[in-house]
Design a protein around this motif. Structure first.
Motif: not given
Length: 566
Positions: A221-224, A327-329, A341-346
């Protein structure tokens, strides 16, 4: 309810009614990649130091640890130095230090310009880094984890999240021995419930359970929107005279056009091997573009081809990359679990590196988990302290400094975006007083086929370039044939009625494994065919389908690629 739907519902009830065994742990970790294994190791290190008994298990869908790991990879050892400071004495497969960086702008299929250091973002320099096989490094990390008492279960796919009263309670291991209709065969073995006080999701980019959790708990929510690229990789055995251990080559430009961002790489690894690849951002607009064929063209450029001539291609793979950055985390915690990790987008896309950041996110998760379990052994809380731990770490600092990198490339194109990023990174250290954002969705960027230029690709020469099927063969991909299709269509009419009509069905081209085809049925009408046996688990279809009609779910455990040392 239709007759077919009623039959499917009866089968699902039959399977769900099966009595399942369960096992309980303090922490269950989904995925034996760098993030998941670092979480496990750090947890057990803390438990050992505090003389506290802790039960931790890692579930890995690949046939073995490393079987599904694919990464470039130039590896920054910062997190490894913190996690296992004596990694060199312990024999970590991290031995080929980067000796030199060459960075090129490919102007055409024949010409190139080597860029001077001042014209390159300093994040692209690799002094102090190593060329590694992340698959082999993960195998080694798994050994360290097991020596500390972690239980690792390869060949078991986490198919569902177990949620009770809005709290994640663990995972369900997928059923084995279902036929293509989902009906139990004679070999049927029901999946097991792995229950945990906390569950950590470390599935890598576009993890199918992570995707569900992000949606269910509105973590983005509220993320790119998250942004993605498709990364290709091949390993080549080359003659000694062409091999320069430690040389790193990066390129921008050809074969990608001005409106398609991405770049290529070639690394001289150990044992007279070269790894070569191309990264294609999945926000491209031309539905006729084939990322696989762009990669095959890339290898014919003289700068690249000079190192591959007289060599032999020995491995192939492809994987989606989460590149949205800070911005998308999403929010990375929820009741009973964490995303790492990349499941979240680090991933730090300014460095084109995500292994060290994934490891650090797992280590911070472990510290948060251990503190929570020490204070309340019941678990199930929303560990919001994890976000604070990340914000106070070098991981956040890296992601903050690189936050404008991707949006600049998307907004301004390769040349001006590159110039902006060089200025931002080299002169301002990534701390310009504003934040660029790209709030578009990658899947929504395709133009209608009639409005896009048709791209003609040459036939492979079987020397530097190859076809999809021979490439998939080198990935050692295999699935149990008689099982439910793990590539699910929300509406089976959309591929022909919408995607073929409007976009010439781009799944035929964006899939790097030839999974999707348009064939003729018995009435000579177009038919959408899914060759799920070929799937290398890259997740591109789940990301790029313009109708968002394809959902990737886990096949039976151990299915998919079997990468030896990617």
């Amino acid at each position: 309810m239709t007759k077919a739907a009623s039959a499917v519902n009866n089968i699902l009830q039959e399977v769900s009614a099966v009595e399942r065994e369960s096992m309980e742990f303090d922490v269950v970790i989904v995925g034996a990649g760098p993030a998941g294994l670092s979480t496990a190791i750090k947890l057990m290190q803390q438990a050992k130091a505090a003389a506290k008994e802790l039960t931790v298990c890692v579930v890995e869908k690949g046939s073995e640890v490393g079987a599904h790991i694919l990464s470039g990879a130039v590896f920054e050892p910062r997190a490894l130095n913190e996690l296992l400071p004596d990694w060199q004495q312990l024999g970590a497969p991290v031995t080929t230090a980067v000796t030199h960086d060459d960075i090129y702008l490919f102007n055409s299929a024949e010409t190139a310009r080597k860029l001077p250091g001042f014209a390159v973002p300093k994040t692209m320099h690799n002094s102090g880094n190593y060329i590694v096989s992340m698959a082999n490094l993960c195998r080694w990390l798994a050994q360290q984890a097991e020596q500390l008492g972690v239980e690792i279960f390869p060949g078991f796919a986490a198919s569902e999240v177990l949620i009770t009263d809005n709290i994640v309670k663990g995972i369900l291991i997928g059923d084995m021995g279902l036929d293509k209709h989902g009906k139990p065969k004679d070999s049927f073995v029901p999946g097991m419930e792995l229950l945990a006080k906390y569950t950590v999701f470390a599935e890598g980019c576009r993890g199918h359970l992570g995707k569900q959790l992000i949606k269910q708990f509105q973590l983005d929510k509220d993320k790119s929107p998250q942004h993605y690229a498709l990364g290709f990789k091949e390993i080549w055995d080359v003659p000694a005279e062409q091999h320069k251990p430690g040389l790193v080559v990066h390129s921008a430009g050809w074969p990608l056009t001005a409106d398609t961002s991405g770049g290529g790489y070639l690394y001289h690894a150990e044992n007279q091997q070269i790894v070569v690849g191309l990264i294609v951002d999945l926000n491209y607009s031309n539905p006729h573009l084939s990322p696989f064929d762009e990669f095959q063209r890339y290898k014919h450029h003289p700068v690249i081809g000079q190192y591959l001539q007289n060599g032999k291609r020995v491995s192939y793979g492809a994987r989606a990359i989460a590149k949205g950055g800070l911005n998308s985390l999403p929010k990375m915690s929820f009741n009973g679990g964490l995303l790492v990790g990349c499941d979240a987008g680090t991933l730090n896309f300014a460095k084109i590196k995500g292994n060290h950041t994934a490891m650090k996110s797992g280590m911070l998760a472990a510290e948060t988990l251990f503190q929570a379990l020490s204070q309340d052994e019941n678990g199930g809380a929303d560990l919001t302290a994890y976000a604070e731990a990340i914000k106070n770490s070098w991981l956040y600092d890296e992601l903050y400094r690189s936050r404008n990198f991707g949006p600049a490339m998307h907004k301004f194109g390769m040349f001006w975006g590159g110039a902006f990023n060089t200025l931002d990174q080299n002169w301002f250290g990534g701390k310009l007083p504003f934040t660029l954002k790209d709030d578009s969705h990658d899947y929504a960027q395709l133009k209608p086929a009639v409005a896009a230029e048709i791209i003609q690709y040459s036939k492979p020469d079987n020397v530097l370039s190859f076809d999809r099927l021979s490439s998939v063969y080198l990935s050692n991909t295999n699935h149990e044939e008689e099982q439910p299709c793990h590539l699910q269509l929300t509406d089976s009419n959309i591929p022909i009625a919408v995607n073929l009509a409007k976009y010439n069905e781009p799944a035929q081209r964006y899939c790097p494994a030839g999974v999707y085809e348009i064939v003729q049925d018995e009435n000579n009408a177009p038919k959408f065919q899914i060759n799920a046996q070929n799937c290398i688990h890259c997740k591109t279809c789940d990301i790029k389908d313009p109708a968002q009609n394809i959902t990737w779910v886990t096949p039976e455990g151990a299915g998919g690629p079997n990468y030896p040392n990617m």
